[in-house]
Design a protein around this motif. Structure first.
Motif, PDB file in Angstrom:
ATOM      1  N   ARG A 141       8.227 -23.953   8.380  1.00  0.00           N
ATOM      2  CA  ARG A 141       7.064 -23.980   7.502  1.00  0.00           C
ATOM      3  C   ARG A 141       7.311 -24.827   6.259  1.00  0.00           C
ATOM      4  O   ARG A 141       6.408 -25.508   5.775  1.00  0.00           O
ATOM      5  N   ALA A 142       8.532 -24.848   5.746  1.00  0.00           N
ATOM      6  CA  ALA A 142       8.797 -25.543   4.484  1.00  0.00           C
ATOM      7  C   ALA A 142       8.766 -27.055   4.617  1.00  0.00           C
ATOM      8  O   ALA A 142       8.450 -27.755   3.649  1.00  0.00           O
ATOM      9  N   ASN A 143       9.097 -27.593   5.794  1.00  0.00           N
ATOM     10  CA  ASN A 143       9.185 -29.057   5.913  1.00  0.00           C
ATOM     11  C   ASN A 143       8.402 -29.623   7.091  1.00  0.00           C
ATOM     12  O   ASN A 143       8.533 -30.810   7.395  1.00  0.00           O
ATOM     13  N   TYR A 144       7.584 -28.802   7.755  1.00  0.00           N
ATOM     14  CA  TYR A 144       6.825 -29.326   8.899  1.00  0.00           C
ATOM     15  C   TYR A 144       5.851 -30.419   8.475  1.00  0.00           C
ATOM     16  O   TYR A 144       5.682 -31.417   9.187  1.00  0.00           O
ATOM     17  N   HIS A 145       5.201 -30.252   7.323  1.00  0.00           N
ATOM     18  CA  HIS A 145       4.220 -31.262   6.884  1.00  0.00           C
ATOM     19  C   HIS A 145       4.907 -32.589   6.595  1.00  0.00           C
ATOM     20  O   HIS A 145       4.328 -33.657   6.857  1.00  0.00           O
ATOM     21  N   TYR A 146       6.128 -32.561   6.088  1.00  0.00           N
ATOM     22  CA  TYR A 146       6.874 -33.808   5.888  1.00  0.00           C
ATOM     23  C   TYR A 146       7.239 -34.436   7.231  1.00  0.00           C
ATOM     24  O   TYR A 146       7.147 -35.654   7.410  1.00  0.00           O
ATOM     25  N   PHE A 147       7.656 -33.597   8.170  1.00  0.00           N
ATOM     26  CA  PHE A 147       8.004 -34.084   9.503  1.00  0.00           C
ATOM     27  C   PHE A 147       6.809 -34.747  10.181  1.00  0.00           C
ATOM     28  O   PHE A 147       6.929 -35.843  10.757  1.00  0.00           O
ATOM     29  N   PHE A 148       5.650 -34.122  10.100  1.00  0.00           N
ATOM     30  CA  PHE A 148       4.454 -34.663  10.757  1.00  0.00           C
ATOM     31  C   PHE A 148       4.018 -35.973  10.099  1.00  0.00           C
ATOM     32  O   PHE A 148       3.667 -36.938  10.793  1.00  0.00           O
ATOM     33  N   ARG A 149       4.054 -36.034   8.768  1.00  0.00           N
ATOM     34  CA  ARG A 149       3.672 -37.268   8.076  1.00  0.00           C
ATOM     35  C   ARG A 149       4.660 -38.383   8.364  1.00  0.00           C
ATOM     36  O   ARG A 149       4.272 -39.562   8.435  1.00  0.00           O
ATOM     37  N   CYS A 150       5.913 -38.033   8.532  1.00  0.00           N
ATOM     38  CA  CYS A 150       6.914 -39.037   8.899  1.00  0.00           C
ATOM     39  C   CYS A 150       6.594 -39.625  10.266  1.00  0.00           C
ATOM     40  O   CYS A 150       6.677 -40.854  10.464  1.00  0.00           O
ATOM     41  N   MET A 151       6.217 -38.783  11.227  1.00  0.00           N
ATOM     42  CA  MET A 151       5.852 -39.276  12.552  1.00  0.00           C
ATOM     43  C   MET A 151       4.648 -40.208  12.486  1.00  0.00           C
ATOM     44  O   MET A 151       4.616 -41.264  13.125  1.00  0.00           O
ATOM     45  N   VAL A 152       3.629 -39.823  11.721  1.00  0.00           N
ATOM     46  CA  VAL A 152       2.422 -40.656  11.604  1.00  0.00           C
ATOM     47  C   VAL A 152       2.766 -42.004  10.988  1.00  0.00           C
ATOM     48  O   VAL A 152       2.316 -43.056  11.463  1.00  0.00           O
ATOM     49  N   SER A 153       3.576 -41.995   9.938  1.00  0.00           N
ATOM     50  CA  SER A 153       3.940 -43.241   9.255  1.00  0.00           C
ATOM     51  C   SER A 153       4.732 -44.164  10.182  1.00  0.00           C
ATOM     52  O   SER A 153       4.487 -45.373  10.231  1.00  0.00           O
ATOM     53  N   ILE A 154       5.680 -43.601  10.919  1.00  0.00           N
ATOM     54  CA  ILE A 154       6.480 -44.407  11.834  1.00  0.00           C
ATOM     55  C   ILE A 154       5.607 -45.001  12.935  1.00  0.00           C
ATOM     56  O   ILE A 154       5.752 -46.175  13.301  1.00  0.00           O
ATOM     57  N   ALA A 155       4.692 -44.200  13.467  1.00  0.00           N
ATOM     58  CA  ALA A 155       3.821 -44.681  14.539  1.00  0.00           C
ATOM     59  C   ALA A 155       2.964 -45.853  14.066  1.00  0.00           C
ATOM     60  O   ALA A 155       2.840 -46.870  14.757  1.00  0.00           O
ATOM     61  N   ILE A 156       2.367 -45.722  12.885  1.00  0.00           N
ATOM     62  CA  ILE A 156       1.530 -46.811  12.361  1.00  0.00           C
ATOM     63  C   ILE A 156       2.373 -48.044  12.064  1.00  0.00           C
ATOM     64  O   ILE A 156       1.964 -49.180  12.343  1.00  0.00           O
ATOM     65  N   MET A 157       3.550 -47.856  11.503  1.00  0.00           N
ATOM     66  CA  MET A 157       4.444 -48.972  11.219  1.00  0.00           C
ATOM     67  C   MET A 157       4.807 -49.730  12.493  1.00  0.00           C
ATOM     68  O   MET A 157       4.777 -50.973  12.529  1.00  0.00           O
ATOM     69  N   LEU A 158       5.131 -48.996  13.554  1.00  0.00           N
ATOM     70  CA  LEU A 158       5.486 -49.635  14.816  1.00  0.00           C
ATOM     71  C   LEU A 158       4.297 -50.365  15.434  1.00  0.00           C
ATOM     72  O   LEU A 158       4.457 -51.434  16.031  1.00  0.00           O
ATOM     73  N   VAL A 159       3.102 -49.796  15.306  1.00  0.00           N
ATOM     74  CA  VAL A 159       1.903 -50.454  15.837  1.00  0.00           C
ATOM     75  C   VAL A 159       1.668 -51.773  15.123  1.00  0.00           C
ATOM     76  O   VAL A 159       1.404 -52.810  15.761  1.00  0.00           O
ATOM     77  N   ILE A 160       1.753 -51.761  13.799  1.00  0.00           N
ATOM     78  CA  ILE A 160       1.548 -52.983  13.023  1.00  0.00           C
ATOM     79  C   ILE A 160       2.542 -54.059  13.439  1.00  0.00           C
ATOM     80  O   ILE A 160       2.176 -55.216  13.709  1.00  0.00           O
ATOM     81  N   GLN A 161       3.797 -53.695  13.513  1.00  0.00           N
ATOM     82  CA  GLN A 161       4.828 -54.667  13.845  1.00  0.00           C
ATOM     83  C   GLN A 161       4.677 -55.186  15.270  1.00  0.00           C
ATOM     84  O   GLN A 161       4.792 -56.400  15.518  1.00  0.00           O
ATOM     85  N   ALA A 162       4.417 -54.305  16.230  1.00  0.00           N
ATOM     86  CA  ALA A 162       4.314 -54.720  17.626  1.00  0.00           C
ATOM     87  C   ALA A 162       3.111 -55.620  17.858  1.00  0.00           C
ATOM     88  O   ALA A 162       3.205 -56.632  18.572  1.00  0.00           O
ATOM     89  N   VAL A 163       1.979 -55.293  17.257  1.00  0.00           N
ATOM     90  CA  VAL A 163       0.763 -56.107  17.441  1.00  0.00           C
ATOM     91  C   VAL A 163       0.957 -57.511  16.880  1.00  0.00           C
ATOM     92  O   VAL A 163       0.612 -58.512  17.519  1.00  0.00           O
TER      93      VAL A 163
END
Length: 342
Positions: A141-163
């Motif tokens: 509970r204490a760090n799940y929101h950080y974990f989820f936002r990290c996943m979203v940020s990485i996914a968008i970063m990879l999409v930008i770079q790959a495209v």
């Protein structure tokens, strides 16, 4: 090994570090360097500035949220600080005194009902979700929101770079114009092939990483919609698998009895049908024509009068339902046992 012998890990920044965790510290800077030195210089000035800023923002947010997820101690707030040392984490939630609790025999303390003991971190984690090998810490509970936002940020970063990488490679070989000239004059090295090879290697890595992080992100979005944690999902899935295996074993026994009963009564066609459908169910998962049904399929047959269910005895007075119903159980089983180690 008890917590008195092996000390608790405070967070993901505490040693020992894992190979997966160290790899993230290496590959994320490499992705940033590749974008800055091989991708951005090949773009027009306006596009280079805007794309680099967008990519940089998500790269920084990935690092920041990942660092915060590792820094936060997700332990159950009822656990005493080990050796009377106060952690630097101030974001851990306080607990409700009226919240149901259970005894952790390893920590030897009453913890929250949704807390679980992690054998890797050697502590109970508040609202345990899973232990992340990439962050080298438990997610709760204490760090799940950080974990989820990290996943979203990485996914968008990879999409930008790959495209952008894919567009540049196609423009260099299929197009004609400024992009090819910029590739030829890359840092005045005249190394078009080398630039394309580097981008292709990182594109392959980005697509592989994106497929993994994308599946993980979609999985957690689905968990949030269903109000489940990763651990609860695994427990429910294991329960459903065990229940399905039990019903299939019972069905196999009933099939053998029904085949023997049909042969005794001289019903050769029914015997062959039972044997053939047993093979189809086991090998191909086809159940629509099977005269025998599991418990769940039988319940659905009773609830569907239009299916025209027929019955016959298996020789012991037990009715065997013939139906066209298919199994469709979306219910969530309640967790009925406490697990000390995950």
């Amino acid at each position: 090994m008890s917590s008195a012998v092996r000390p608790r890990r405070v967070n993901g920044l505490a040693p020992p570090y894992t190979a997966a965790q160290i790899s993230t510290w290496i590959f994320l800077p490499l992705l940033v360097l590749e974008f800055c030195f091989f991708v951005s210089p090949l773009l027009p000035l306006a596009a280079s500035i805007s794309c680099t800023l967008a990519f940089g923002c998500f790269a920084i947010s990935s690092a920041v949220f990942g660092f915060l997820a590792m820094k936060v101690d997700p332990k159950d707030p009822r656990l005493p600080n080990e050796n009377n040392v106060t952690t630097t984490t101030t974001t851990a939630p306080t607990y409700d005194p009226e919240e149901p609790t259970k005894q952790c025999w390893i920590c030897d303390v009453q913890v929250g009902e949704k807390s679980m003991h992690c054998k890797f971190c050697n502590k109970c984690v508040d609202h345990f979700d899973h232990h992340c090998m990439w962050l080298n810490t438990c997610v709760g509970r204490a760090n799940y929101h950080y974990f989820f936002r990290c996943m979203v940020s990485i996914a968008i970063m990879l999409v930008i770079q790959a495209v952008i990488q894919l567009a540049l490679i196609l423009e260099i070989y299929l197009g004609s114009g400024a992009t090819k000239e910029r590739a030829e004059g890359w840092f005045q090295a005249d190394a078009t092939i080398a630039v394309v090879v580097v981008m292709a290697i990182f594109l392959f890595f980005n697509l592989g990483s994106l497929s993994l992080i994308g599946q993980l992100l979609l999985f957690h979005i689905r968990l949030q919609r269903n109000g489940l944690s990763t651990y609860q999902y695994i427990v429910r899935d294991n329960q459903q698998r065990r229940e399905k295996a039990r019903m299939e074993d019972e069905l196999t026994m009933r099939r053998e009895m029904a085949i023997a009963h049909a042969k005794n009564e001289g019903k050769g066609c029914l015997s062959l049908r039972l044997e053939a459908n047993g093979i189809l169910r086991k090998q191909c998962g086809v159940t629509c024509c099977d005269p025998l049904k599991t418990e769940e399929e039988g319940k659905e047959a009773e609830m569907a009068p239009h299916s025209g269910g027929n019955g016959f005895s298996n020789g012991d007075g037990q009715a065997l339902t013939i139906s066209n119903g298919d199994e469709d159980d979306d219910g969530i089983d309640d967790e009925s046992k406490e697990t000390e180690n995950v």
